[in-house]
Design a protein around this motif. Structure first.
Motif, PDB file in Angstrom:
ATOM      1  N   GLY A  81       9.314  -2.631  -7.471  1.00 32.82           N
ATOM      2  CA  GLY A  81       9.771  -1.511  -6.662  1.00 32.82           C
ATOM      3  C   GLY A  81       9.820  -1.874  -5.201  1.00 32.82           C
ATOM      4  N   GLY A  82       9.670  -0.879  -4.341  1.00 34.51           N
ATOM      5  CA  GLY A  82       9.713  -1.110  -2.911  1.00 34.51           C
ATOM      6  C   GLY A  82      11.107  -0.962  -2.340  1.00 34.51           C
ATOM      7  N   THR A  83      11.224  -1.132  -1.020  1.00 32.18           N
ATOM      8  CA  THR A  83      12.499  -0.912  -0.339  1.00 32.18           C
ATOM      9  C   THR A  83      13.574  -1.882  -0.798  1.00 32.18           C
ATOM     10  OG1 THR A  83      11.357  -0.033   1.598  1.00 32.18           O
ATOM     11  CG2 THR A  83      13.595  -0.775   1.933  1.00 32.18           C
ATOM     12  N   ILE A  84      13.195  -3.126  -1.141  1.00 35.35           N
ATOM     13  CA  ILE A  84      14.200  -4.080  -1.599  1.00 35.35           C
ATOM     14  C   ILE A  84      14.837  -3.598  -2.900  1.00 35.35           C
ATOM     15  CG2 ILE A  84      12.623  -5.540  -2.951  1.00 35.35           C
ATOM     16  CD1 ILE A  84      14.241  -7.960  -1.857  1.00 35.35           C
ATOM     17  N   GLY A 158       7.304  -3.886  -2.345  1.00 35.01           N
ATOM     18  CA  GLY A 158       7.309  -3.122  -1.110  1.00 35.01           C
ATOM     19  C   GLY A 158       6.562  -3.861  -0.018  1.00 35.01           C
ATOM     20  N   THR A 159       7.013  -3.720   1.222  1.00 32.67           N
ATOM     21  CA  THR A 159       6.454  -4.536   2.293  1.00 32.67           C
ATOM     22  C   THR A 159       5.087  -4.072   2.786  1.00 32.67           C
ATOM     23  OG1 THR A 159       7.642  -3.247   3.973  1.00 32.67           O
ATOM     24  CG2 THR A 159       8.735  -5.216   3.099  1.00 32.67           C
ATOM     25  N   ASP A 160       4.772  -2.781   2.661  1.00 35.42           N
ATOM     26  CA  ASP A 160       3.570  -2.267   3.321  1.00 35.42           C
ATOM     27  C   ASP A 160       2.284  -2.921   2.825  1.00 35.42           C
ATOM     28  OD1 ASP A 160       5.073  -0.666   4.913  1.00 35.42           O
ATOM     29  OD2 ASP A 160       4.608   1.208   3.894  1.00 35.42           O
ATOM     30  N   THR A 161       2.191  -3.235   1.538  1.00 34.99           N
ATOM     31  CA  THR A 161       0.971  -3.870   1.017  1.00 34.99           C
ATOM     32  C   THR A 161       1.275  -5.205   0.360  1.00 34.99           C
ATOM     33  OG1 THR A 161       1.073  -2.778  -1.161  1.00 34.99           O
ATOM     34  CG2 THR A 161      -0.056  -1.595   0.617  1.00 34.99           C
ATOM     35  N   MET A 162       2.389  -5.811   0.725  1.00 42.46           N
ATOM     36  CA  MET A 162       2.758  -7.081   0.103  1.00 42.46           C
ATOM     37  C   MET A 162       1.728  -8.175   0.393  1.00 42.46           C
ATOM     38  SD  MET A 162       6.484  -8.853  -0.171  1.00 42.46           S
ATOM     39  CE  MET A 162       6.854  -8.856   1.570  1.00 42.46           C
ATOM     40  N   GLY A 163       1.098  -8.134   1.571  1.00 41.67           N
ATOM     41  CA  GLY A 163       0.075  -9.121   1.893  1.00 41.67           C
ATOM     42  C   GLY A 163      -1.116  -9.057   0.954  1.00 41.67           C
ATOM     43  N   TYR A 164      -1.510  -7.855   0.554  1.00 41.20           N
ATOM     44  CA  TYR A 164      -2.613  -7.705  -0.397  1.00 41.20           C
ATOM     45  C   TYR A 164      -2.246  -8.331  -1.745  1.00 41.20           C
ATOM     46  CZ  TYR A 164      -4.876  -4.166   2.617  1.00 41.20           C
ATOM     47  OH  TYR A 164      -5.505  -3.501   3.651  1.00 41.20           O
ATOM     48  N   THR A 165      -1.036  -8.020  -2.233  1.00 43.08           N
ATOM     49  CA  THR A 165      -0.616  -8.550  -3.532  1.00 43.08           C
ATOM     50  C   THR A 165      -0.476 -10.057  -3.487  1.00 43.08           C
ATOM     51  OG1 THR A 165       0.527  -6.485  -4.054  1.00 43.08           O
ATOM     52  CG2 THR A 165       1.170  -8.428  -5.311  1.00 43.08           C
ATOM     53  N   ALA A 166       0.074 -10.579  -2.396  1.00 43.62           N
ATOM     54  CA  ALA A 166       0.219 -12.031  -2.270  1.00 43.62           C
ATOM     55  C   ALA A 166      -1.140 -12.717  -2.311  1.00 43.62           C
ATOM     56  CB  ALA A 166       0.947 -12.366  -0.965  1.00 43.62           C
ATOM     57  N   ALA A 167      -2.129 -12.141  -1.635  1.00 40.53           N
ATOM     58  CA  ALA A 167      -3.474 -12.702  -1.663  1.00 40.53           C
ATOM     59  C   ALA A 167      -4.065 -12.622  -3.062  1.00 40.53           C
ATOM     60  CB  ALA A 167      -4.371 -11.982  -0.666  1.00 40.53           C
ATOM     61  N   ALA A 168      -3.879 -11.478  -3.723  1.00 43.88           N
ATOM     62  CA  ALA A 168      -4.434 -11.309  -5.070  1.00 43.88           C
ATOM     63  C   ALA A 168      -3.858 -12.345  -6.032  1.00 43.88           C
ATOM     64  CB  ALA A 168      -4.149  -9.893  -5.576  1.00 43.88           C
ATOM     65  N   LEU A 169      -2.545 -12.538  -6.010  1.00 41.29           N
ATOM     66  CA  LEU A 169      -1.926 -13.533  -6.893  1.00 41.29           C
ATOM     67  C   LEU A 169      -2.386 -14.941  -6.537  1.00 41.29           C
ATOM     68  CD1 LEU A 169       1.747 -12.222  -7.197  1.00 41.29           C
ATOM     69  CD2 LEU A 169      -0.117 -11.959  -8.828  1.00 41.29           C
ATOM     70  N   GLY A 183      10.524  -8.887   0.013  1.00 39.78           N
ATOM     71  CA  GLY A 183      10.763  -7.466   0.195  1.00 39.78           C
ATOM     72  C   GLY A 183      11.857  -7.244   1.202  1.00 39.78           C
ATOM     73  N   ALA A 184      12.010  -6.014   1.627  1.00 37.16           N
ATOM     74  CA  ALA A 184      13.019  -5.665   2.623  1.00 37.16           C
ATOM     75  C   ALA A 184      12.491  -4.536   3.485  1.00 37.16           C
ATOM     76  CB  ALA A 184      14.331  -5.250   1.951  1.00 37.16           C
ATOM     77  N   GLN A 185      12.845  -4.565   4.751  1.00 33.82           N
ATOM     78  CA  GLN A 185      12.477  -3.502   5.679  1.00 33.82           C
ATOM     79  C   GLN A 185      13.511  -2.373   5.682  1.00 33.82           C
ATOM     80  OE1 GLN A 185       9.302  -3.761   6.421  1.00 33.82           O
ATOM     81  NE2 GLN A 185       9.399  -4.021   8.647  1.00 33.82           N
ATOM     82  N   GLY A 231       0.517 -17.116   0.996  1.00 37.75           N
ATOM     83  CA  GLY A 231       0.175 -15.792   0.498  1.00 37.75           C
ATOM     84  C   GLY A 231      -1.129 -15.229   0.999  1.00 37.75           C
ATOM     85  N   THR A 232      -2.039 -16.079   1.476  1.00 33.70           N
ATOM     86  CA  THR A 232      -3.337 -15.609   1.958  1.00 33.70           C
ATOM     87  C   THR A 232      -3.411 -15.528   3.480  1.00 33.70           C
ATOM     88  OG1 THR A 232      -4.138 -17.890   1.862  1.00 33.70           O
ATOM     89  CG2 THR A 232      -4.635 -16.460  -0.022  1.00 33.70           C
ATOM     90  N   LYS A 233      -2.300 -15.855   4.163  1.00 37.00           N
ATOM     91  CA  LYS A 233      -2.333 -15.916   5.626  1.00 37.00           C
ATOM     92  C   LYS A 233      -1.234 -15.086   6.285  1.00 37.00           C
ATOM     93  CE  LYS A 233      -5.766 -18.701   6.732  1.00 37.00           C
ATOM     94  NZ  LYS A 233      -6.889 -18.209   7.574  1.00 37.00           N
ATOM     95  N   VAL A 234      -0.662 -14.164   5.561  1.00 32.34           N
ATOM     96  CA  VAL A 234       0.487 -13.426   6.099  1.00 32.34           C
ATOM     97  C   VAL A 234       0.154 -11.953   6.254  1.00 32.34           C
ATOM     98  CG1 VAL A 234       1.470 -13.050   3.793  1.00 32.34           C
ATOM     99  CG2 VAL A 234       2.960 -13.012   5.800  1.00 32.34           C
ATOM    100  N   ARG A 235       0.689 -11.358   7.303  1.00 31.12           N
ATOM    101  CA  ARG A 235       0.454  -9.935   7.551  1.00 31.12           C
ATOM    102  C   ARG A 235       1.734  -9.284   8.081  1.00 31.12           C
ATOM    103  NH1 ARG A 235      -4.244  -7.196  11.292  1.00 31.12           N
ATOM    104  NH2 ARG A 235      -5.426  -7.205   9.355  1.00 31.12           N
ATOM    105  N   LYS A 236       1.944  -8.032   7.711  1.00 30.42           N
ATOM    106  CA  LYS A 236       3.009  -7.224   8.286  1.00 30.42           C
ATOM    107  C   LYS A 236       2.530  -6.713   9.639  1.00 30.42           C
ATOM    108  CE  LYS A 236       6.046  -3.282   7.359  1.00 30.42           C
ATOM    109  NZ  LYS A 236       6.455  -2.236   6.402  1.00 30.42           N
TER     110      LYS A 236
END
Length: 413
Positions: A81-84, A158-169, A183-185, A231-236
């Motif tokens: 899901g998400g904006t993209i 979705g971009t808002d919590t993509m950093g959390y998911t990237a870290a989890a994976l 994702g997409a803005q 994935g563990t070093k990125v933030r929106k």
């Protein structure tokens, strides 16, 4: 009542009449878009609603065939899901997640020249609805796709919590192939949408030798290039700009030129095939991220203890501090088996609780220094560590061990 989103209705409330289009509502009120363009929300108590016109059913677009092309790599698209994966209904103004992997291929036909794609819709939610169980399902799906022969995996998110998911994976999967979150803005139907460029650059990375979990998003305000972030070093870092995603405390892994699709490495990375596929998806959801502010009561720690939480990431000030009033409560909680990790509210730099007396007392109370980890990365890692470890002490050791590039022992930025 016999109406649904998109219908035109007349509402009579306390002698006043409102006519408009029924908008999405998550409350017990009816929300109308009026002819003026403004919205109004009305309680249904004592309200008369008259249906004037049904919302037209949009025609189903013809589905194109996507034939297999021999010689091209196989890429799996996992849709969350998400904006993209969203479009705007300009009749109601509502944004909804409704794109499948086939929709993405239909919208961006250039993708078919790059690889053979197949897709799975895992969820169609906005990223604020993600939780630990969603990350686990996503990790298992990516693992299955790679095990079944995928040369790369793209996760639309979705971009808002993509950093959390990237870290989890990053923590749950050791992968010999690229897993790329994108994702997409801006939604796909907006002239300024970044979804096509981001997706094409993500596909290029999914074909590349950059293994591990990465995030690929716009790197410039124009449609020039994308950055590949660990994935563990990125933030929106911005609410709406297309360049919102940035690597923190490290440079990006690489740059992808949009016109040529050329990938230019910037830092070192794990290459395709260098590690074996492994899934470690146990997660402890009873963890919290607590941001300290001046005057904040330590009662919040007592609350989490009473609720049975097993770990807390403290987002402290500067080098990693909270009020001295917190230290006895933290000590009580660590003695009871809770794990505390200190992260910083500062965007750059690292934790060092050996400079001031408060920090030294926090270390004596059992707090683990989070080094230069992002607070959200530290939270996800703590959830993962407690899911893997036999006890709190082992989880603490794991928090000090590097698994997915989440800690840099030498600060360069």
């Amino acid at each position: 009542m016999d109406y649904k989103e998109g219908d035109i209705v007349r509402v009579v409330k306390e002698g006043r009449e409102y006519t408009g289009i029924v908008m999405p509502s998550r409350t017990d009120k009816i929300v109308l878009k009026l002819k003026s363009g403004y919205n109004v929300g009305l309680s249904l108590d004592g309200t008369k609603v008259e249906l004037l016109e049904r919302a037209p059913q949009p025609p189903k677009p013809a589905r194109r065939e996507h034939p297999h092309r021999p010689g091209l790599p196989s890429i799996s698209i996992l849709s969350t899901g998400g904006t993209i994966a969203s479009r705007v209904d300009y009749r109601t103004g509502a944004v909804s997640s409704q794109f499948t992997a086939d929709d993405i291929l239909d919208a961006i036909p250039e993708l078919e020249e790059m690889a053979n794609f197949k897709g799975r819709v895992l969820s169609m939610i906005f990223s604020e609805d993600m939780e630990a169980s969603t990350w686990q399902s996503l990790a298992r799906a990516a693992y299955e796709e790679i095990k079944n022969g995928a040369d790369g995996v793209i996760v639309t998110h979705g971009t808002d919590t993509m950093g959390y998911t990237a870290a989890a994976l990053s923590f749950m999967i050791r992968t010999p192939v690229p897993i790329v979150l994108v994702g997409a803005q801006r939604s796909s139907d907006r002239p300024s949408s970044d979804n096509a460029m981001n997706m094409l650059c993500a596909a290029e990375v999914a074909k590349s030798d950059i293994a591990g979990v990465t995030v690929v998003m716009h790197g410039a305000t124009s449609d020039d290039y994308c950055y590949v972030h660990r994935g563990t070093k990125v933030r929106k870092l911005h609410t709406s700009m297309r360049t919102a995603f940035q690597s923190v405390n490290v440079p990006p892994i690489a740059k992808v030129d949009y016109a040529t699709r050329k990938i230019t490495p910037i830092t070192g990375y794990t290459k395709r095939g260098e590690q074996e596929l492994k899934l470690m998806d146990n997660m402890e959801a009873r963890c919290a991220l607590v941001k300290f502010y001046p005057g904040m009561s330590p009662d919040i720690i007592e609350y989490y203890m009473e609720k049975g939480y097993r770990g807390i990431v403290l987002e402290g000030t500067g080098l990693g501090h909270v009020s001295t009033k917190w230290i006895p409560v933290i000590k009580k909680a660590t003695d009871a088996g809770m794990v505390f990790v200190m992260a910083s509210q500062c965007m750059n730099g690292r934790i060092c609780d050996r400079v001031y007396s408060t920090g030294i007392d926090l270390l004596k109370a059992g707090v683990v220094e989070g080094e230069d980890m992002l607070p959200e990365t530290a939270l996800v890692k703590l959830m993962w560590a407690l899911g893997q470890a036999r006890d709190a002490e082992e989880a603490k050791r794991m928090m000090k061990t590097v698994y997915a590039g989440e800690i840099e022992w030498r600060s360069t930025i």
